[in-house]
Scaffold this motif. Sequence first.
Motif, PDB file in Angstrom:
ATOM      1  N   SER A  11      80.498   7.455  -9.503  1.00  0.00           N
ATOM      2  CA  SER A  11      80.936   7.277  -8.173  1.00  0.00           C
ATOM      3  C   SER A  11      81.697   5.928  -7.797  1.00  0.00           C
ATOM      4  N   THR A  12      81.642   5.060  -8.838  1.00  0.00           N
ATOM      5  CA  THR A  12      82.442   3.727  -8.740  1.00  0.00           C
ATOM      6  C   THR A  12      83.690   4.022  -8.945  1.00  0.00           C
ATOM      7  N   VAL A  32      70.096  12.044  -0.944  1.00  0.00           N
ATOM      8  CA  VAL A  32      71.587  12.016  -1.247  1.00  0.00           C
ATOM      9  C   VAL A  32      72.107  11.201  -0.345  1.00  0.00           C
ATOM     10  N   GLU A  33      73.305  10.525  -0.708  1.00  0.00           N
ATOM     11  CA  GLU A  33      73.839   9.908   0.166  1.00  0.00           C
ATOM     12  C   GLU A  33      75.545  10.438   0.182  1.00  0.00           C
ATOM     13  N   THR A  34      76.045  10.530   1.405  1.00  0.00           N
ATOM     14  CA  THR A  34      77.328  11.019   1.662  1.00  0.00           C
ATOM     15  C   THR A  34      78.505   9.796   2.089  1.00  0.00           C
ATOM     16  N   ALA A  35      79.779  10.034   1.559  1.00  0.00           N
ATOM     17  CA  ALA A  35      80.795   9.135   1.897  1.00  0.00           C
ATOM     18  C   ALA A  35      82.130   9.872   2.284  1.00  0.00           C
ATOM     19  N   ASP A  50      73.710  11.024  -5.731  1.00  0.00           N
ATOM     20  CA  ASP A  50      72.262  10.898  -5.717  1.00  0.00           C
ATOM     21  C   ASP A  50      71.936   9.578  -5.494  1.00  0.00           C
ATOM     22  N   SER A  51      71.026   9.068  -4.578  1.00  0.00           N
ATOM     23  CA  SER A  51      70.730   7.766  -4.250  1.00  0.00           C
ATOM     24  C   SER A  51      70.228   6.985  -5.460  1.00  0.00           C
ATOM     25  N   ALA A  55      75.791   4.862  -9.544  1.00  0.00           N
ATOM     26  CA  ALA A  55      76.882   4.675 -10.253  1.00  0.00           C
ATOM     27  C   ALA A  55      77.173   5.814 -11.040  1.00  0.00           C
ATOM     28  N   GLY A  56      76.327   6.971 -10.766  1.00  0.00           N
ATOM     29  CA  GLY A  56      76.291   8.219 -11.353  1.00  0.00           C
ATOM     30  C   GLY A  56      77.506   9.085 -10.863  1.00  0.00           C
ATOM     31  N   PRO A  57      77.563  10.491 -11.257  1.00  0.00           N
ATOM     32  CA  PRO A  57      78.700  11.329 -10.652  1.00  0.00           C
ATOM     33  C   PRO A  57      78.543  11.643  -9.244  1.00  0.00           C
ATOM     34  N   ALA A  58      79.449  12.031  -8.652  1.00  0.00           N
ATOM     35  CA  ALA A  58      79.534  12.346  -7.298  1.00  0.00           C
ATOM     36  C   ALA A  58      80.279  13.983  -7.008  1.00  0.00           C
ATOM     37  N   LEU A  59      79.914  14.915  -6.115  1.00  0.00           N
ATOM     38  CA  LEU A  59      80.617  15.810  -5.791  1.00  0.00           C
ATOM     39  C   LEU A  59      81.398  15.617  -4.776  1.00  0.00           C
ATOM     40  N   LEU A  60      82.734  15.997  -4.659  1.00  0.00           N
ATOM     41  CA  LEU A  60      83.823  15.906  -3.567  1.00  0.00           C
ATOM     42  C   LEU A  60      83.722  17.472  -3.030  1.00  0.00           C
ATOM     43  N   PHE A  61      83.694  17.773  -1.760  1.00  0.00           N
ATOM     44  CA  PHE A  61      83.670  18.912  -1.202  1.00  0.00           C
ATOM     45  C   PHE A  61      84.866  18.762  -0.166  1.00  0.00           C
ATOM     46  N   SER A  62      85.651  19.738   0.088  1.00  0.00           N
ATOM     47  CA  SER A  62      86.636  19.770   1.517  1.00  0.00           C
ATOM     48  C   SER A  62      85.752  20.131   2.504  1.00  0.00           C
TER      49      SER A  62
END
Length: 74
Positions: A11-12, A32-35, A50-51, A55-62
């Motif tokens: 997520s960095t 969880v955190e969203t941006a 994941d809060s 620095a770990g992975p993030a999922l991106l959603f439309s």
Amino acid sequence: MSALPRNVPSSTELHDVRWLRSSHSTGANNCVETAAPPAGRWAGLLAVRDSKDPAGPALLFSPESWTGFLAALR
């Protein structure tokens, strides 16, 4: 869902985003955190991470995929 979420290994890689913590989070930091990335390659998508591992992975959603995901959880 209209499209599968995309994965960002760290997520960095999402620069200039403001992460928001779930209003349902507890003091145990298990949420969880969203941006919403404002510009660039991921603009218009919703990032989720994941809060406990910022620095770990993030999922991106439309927007459509996120709506479908939430509907499936209900």
